[in-house]
Design an enzyme around this catalytic site. Structure first.
Site, PDB file in Angstrom:
ATOM      1  CE  LYS A  22      -1.763   1.538   4.024  1.00  0.00           C
ATOM      2  NZ  LYS A  22      -1.485   2.956   4.370  1.00  0.00           N
ATOM      3  CG  ASN A  23       2.184   2.714   3.528  1.00  0.00           C
ATOM      4  OD1 ASN A  23       1.030   3.023   3.207  1.00  0.00           O
ATOM      5  ND2 ASN A  23       2.532   2.478   4.777  1.00  0.00           N
ATOM      6  NE  ARG A  92      -1.766  11.896   7.977  1.00  0.00           N
ATOM      7  CZ  ARG A  92      -1.700  13.210   8.045  1.00  0.00           C
ATOM      8  NH1 ARG A  92      -2.785  13.893   8.270  1.00  0.00           N
ATOM      9  NH2 ARG A  92      -0.570  13.839   7.855  1.00  0.00           N
ATOM     10  N   PRO A 122       1.362  16.570  11.240  1.00  0.00           N
ATOM     11  CG  PRO A 122       3.138  17.767  12.126  1.00  0.00           C
ATOM     12  CD  PRO A 122       2.263  16.566  12.381  1.00  0.00           C
ATOM     13  CB  VAL A 123       1.749  18.276   5.717  1.00  0.00           C
ATOM     14  CG1 VAL A 123       1.045  16.931   5.753  1.00  0.00           C
ATOM     15  CG2 VAL A 123       0.732  19.424   5.725  1.00  0.00           C
ATOM     16  CG  ASP A 124       5.935  20.831   9.990  1.00  0.00           C
ATOM     17  OD1 ASP A 124       5.360  19.737  10.126  1.00  0.00           O
ATOM     18  OD2 ASP A 124       7.044  21.078  10.500  1.00  0.00           O
ATOM     19  CB  ILE A 326       6.796   7.052  14.803  1.00  0.00           C
ATOM     20  CG1 ILE A 326       8.063   6.212  14.638  1.00  0.00           C
ATOM     21  CG2 ILE A 326       6.444   7.822  13.546  1.00  0.00           C
ATOM     22  CD1 ILE A 326       9.268   6.962  14.145  1.00  0.00           C
TER      23      ILE A 326
END
Ligand code: EPZ
Length: 420
Positions: A22-23, A92, A122-124, A326
């Site tokens: 999947k990833n 996501r 987050p996606v910073d 994580i």
């Protein structure tokens, strides 16, 4: 909503084939946005998350032809490069279209992914890296709005190892002007698979699989036909299920070189493991000793395998400690495992598991993908019947899981229930 009904207490035995990862499939499907030519991907797993991503790229105008485990895409006539909230909020990984859209079209409007059960996520670092490459990025009404003429190569240090952050920036950099260096990059095998797929399209990438990835931008990428790697987390999940039930199982179509940390921990828990490049056989040498572990970025122990090991530890001899470094909230399976009789205390990011003689079947609720896998394993171990509710979480990441487990002798059926 569907449920899985499990009659526990049967050791798993036999052979099963593992599906595509999947990833790896999710970022690889996004490379279709980087070329106007046709791309074909094999060994794509039939999963909810894959369906969500294909719906997303179709909504942008990408032509998609989906056959069992094979997808053909063409983005020559792309429409609006927009990833709407109602799709992004369900997955996501939709953020992975941002880099390719900016690289190919110079503009994009992607909904900020919401939080999720396992953490804020987050996606910073995705945004910071794209800004370093010259993109002007604003957050407007919950959307990331990016504009750029042509991305420029940059040296980018990511102060947290981020898998999709690394993947997004790799896909942005392949068409940028000049060279990009990603430092402290994620080393996961899925990052390597994406890199190899991009190279098959004419990208110039070195160092993928290490923590420094160098990408020399090119003018354009051509089409490709590429086969997605096997899913190492599905492989690990079936290995733990076999160990936890005292079974004897052979997995085929695997990449045994992507699981060292998981195999080491299973051996420490008293498993006997035989590997070839594409097969792994596991059985227990004797009693389940359980094993303590601490999650960390690849090649260390994967966070996506933490919940599964906790289920095995629940009936192990002695006490073990599982530490999650994580994500800040990845112990949602603990309270459900307790319903089955597990003895688990949580202190901060550590769970202390005192092995019990046996688990008793009960009705439990899945909360996220890998927590669901943990509950299925616990149900396979428990005495009596276990019902796992809300298994749409499970369907996001495991292809035909009840068929595969039944093939290994498990008593497991899917039941649809009317939503009350
Ligand atoms: C990927 O998520 C995987 N998903 C996850 O698998 C996996 O658990 C995770 O990597 C860690 O291995 C896919 O590949 C689609 P991260 P990702 O960015 O990329 C922080 C599953 O079960 N961070 O590596 O979203 C973040 O909060 C899923 O298959 C930032 O601070 O995870 C986390 O603490 C679950 N800023 C840490 O980094 C950022 O910009 C690692 O997250 C990005 C991340």
């Amino acid at each position: 909503m569907d449920q899985l009904v499990i009659a526990g207490g049967r050791p798993l035995a036999g052979e099963v084939e593992v599906s595509g990862a999947k990833n790896a499939a999710l970022p690889i499907l996004c490379v279709s946005l980087l070329t106007s030519q046709t791309v074909v991907f094999n060994n794509v797993p039939e999963l909810r998350d894959v369906g969500t991503l294909l719906r997303l790229v179709r909504s942008m105008g990408v032509a998609v032809e989906r056959k069992p485990n094979r997808v053909t895409l063409n983005s020559e006539t792309l429409g609006e490069p927009v990833a709407p909230y109602d799709l992004v909020k369900t997955m996501r990984a939709s953020i992975l279209v941002l880099g390719p859209l900016l690289a190919r079209f110079g503009h994009a409007r992607v909904s900020l992914p919401g939080g999720c059960a396992i953490g804020e996520r987050p996606v910073d670092l995705h945004i910071k890296g794209l800004q370093a490459m010259g993109a002007r990025i604003e957050i407007e009404h919950g959307y990331i709005v990016g504009e750029v003429g042509r991305l420029k190569g940059a040296r980018i240090f990511m102060d947290t190892v981020t898998v999709t952050g690394t993947e997004n920036l790799m896909m942005a950099a392949v068409l940028a002007e000049g060279t990009t260096v990603l430092e402290n990059a994620a080393r996961e095998p899925e990052v390597v698979d994406l890199g190899e797929c991009l190279i098959s399209m004419g990208a110039r990438i070195k160092g993928h699989g290490t923590d420094v990835i160098t990408i020399e931008g090119v003018q354009f990428l051509h089409g490709t036909e590429y086969t997605v790697m096997p899913d190492r987390i599905e492989t690990g999940t079936f290995l733990v299920a076999a160990a936890a039930t005292g079974g004897n199982v052979r997995l085929v179509g695997v990449r045994s070189d992507t699981l060292d940390a998981v195999l080491d921990k299973l051996i420490e828990a008293n498993a006997f493991i035989e590997c070839t490049a594409d097969q792994i056989r596991i059985r227990m040498r004797g009693p389940n000793h359980g094993v303590s572990l601490r999650t960390a970025p690849y090649p260390a122990f994967p966070t996506d395998m933490q919940a599964q090991f906790m289920a095995m530890n629940a009936v192990a001899q002695g006490t073990t400690v599982v530490t999650e470094t994580i994500f800040e909230n990845r112990f949602m399976h603990v309270q459900e495992l307790r319903r089955l009789g597990a003895n688990i205390e949580v202190e901060g990011n550590a769970a202390i598991i005192r092995g019990v003689e046996k688990l008793e079947g009960a009705t439990v609720m899945a909360t996220d993908l890998r927590a669901s896998a943990s509950l299925v394993i616990a149900g396979l171990i428990a005495h009596g019947e276990t019902v796992v509710d809300r298994i749409y979480h499970l369907d996001r990441g495991y292809e035909k899981i009840e068929q595969k487990l039944s093939q290994l002798g498990a008593g497991i059926v899917r039941r649809s229930v009317e939503e009350v």
